[in-house]
Design an enzyme around this catalytic site. Structure first.
Site, mmCIF file in Angstrom:
data_model
loop_
_atom_site.group_PDB
_atom_site.id
_atom_site.type_symbol
_atom_site.label_atom_id
_atom_site.label_comp_id
_atom_site.label_asym_id
_atom_site.label_seq_id
_atom_site.Cartn_x
_atom_site.Cartn_y
_atom_site.Cartn_z
ATOM 1 N N CYS A 122 0.830 -1.210 0.000
ATOM 2 C CA CYS A 122 0.000 0.000 0.000
ATOM 3 C C CYS A 122 0.865 1.261 0.000
ATOM 4 C CB CYS A 122 -0.926 0.011 1.211
ATOM 5 S SG CYS A 122 -2.081 -1.371 1.265
ATOM 6 N N ARG A 175 -7.822 -4.505 -2.955
ATOM 7 C CA ARG A 175 -7.383 -3.363 -3.765
ATOM 8 C C ARG A 175 -8.406 -3.122 -4.882
ATOM 9 N NH1 ARG A 175 -2.434 -2.715 -1.695
ATOM 10 N NH2 ARG A 175 -1.409 -4.623 -0.965
#
Length: 247
Positions: A56, A139
């Site tokens: 991330c 995601r």
């Protein structure tokens, strides 16, 4: 991540062509009403599994490195996870103070990140996938047009970082399709030929020539595209030899 239960409801997950579900939320930039606050602009709305996680962090820094390129396309970035606003702020500060990735350091994350500790927004957008193993968001990427309509949905597993250049390419392709009433072929980048709509009548087929009547192309230069879809020169003009830009 408190407040999330094991009850997942997916009957009303939004789909391509549908209005983006409305919500209000606290972010690192203050309270927003979505998508109303972003009318007239494109939005890349994406979720990440968690703050202070390695993949991330690389994604956030890559998004930020390309923020001006998205802005040149009238496109805003908005992140989300089920972490708290305090966690988001601490993570952003850590990125600015401590992280050096791809030569980027002292990077300020300039786009808002939504705090969704209840998971209500994540469930609304189908960002929580029970089969992924826990209650973190996957995601997900939603590309939303200036009218608040969902135009693209992407899902990536937690172990695979997104290709941000590809997300930008999709935004350009959607804007090109809208502006010129064309479609884009596989692997298309600005400067390559686009596909014109196939004729819907026999007379239309004859005018275009019967051979390959359903697959016809025309050229639109990158300059024409940029003049149509943006008010300023695109910062990173994609090249045919560099579809996936190397950092």
């Amino acid at each position: 991540m408190q407040g999330i239960t094991n009850e997942f409801e997916y009957e009303n997950i939004p789909l391509i062509g549908e209005p983006a579900p409305e919500f209000g939320a606290n972010t690192t930039h203050g309270y927003i009403h979505f998508p109303n606050d972003y009318r007239g602009r494109w939005v890349v709305f994406f979720s990440h599994p968690g703050d202070f996680t390695p993949v991330c962090t690389t994604e956030f820094m890559t998004f930020q490195s390309m923020a001006d390129e998205f802005h040149a396309l009238n496109t805003e970035l908005i992140g989300l996870s089920v972490d708290s606003n305090a966690s988001h702020l601490a993570w952003i500060q850590t990125i600015r103070n401590d992280i050096n990735y791809q030569g980027w350091k002292n990077m300020e994350i300039g786009f808002p990140v939504i705090a969704d500790t209840s998971g209500d927004i994540a469930r609304m957008y189908g960002m929580l996938h029970p089969g992924a193993g826990d209650t973190d968001t996957v995601r997900a990427v939603f590309i939303i047009d200036p009218r608040g309509t969902i135009r693209t949905i992407l899902y990536y597993p937690k172990s695979v970082g997104r290709n941000i250049t590809e997300i930008k390419r999709i935004v350009i392709a959607l804007q090109t399709s809208d502006a010129f009433h064309v479609a884009t072929p596989a692997e298309w980048i600005p400067g390559e030929d686009v596909i014109v709509p196939a004729p819907t009548t026999t007379s239309g087929i004859k005018r275009g020539g019967e051979r390959d009547w359903f697959l016809r192309f025309k050229s639109i230069s990158p300059e024409m595209i940029l003049n149509k879809i943006t008010n300023r020169k695109l910062i990173d003009q994609d090249k045919k030899t560099g579809k996936h830009r190397k950092k």
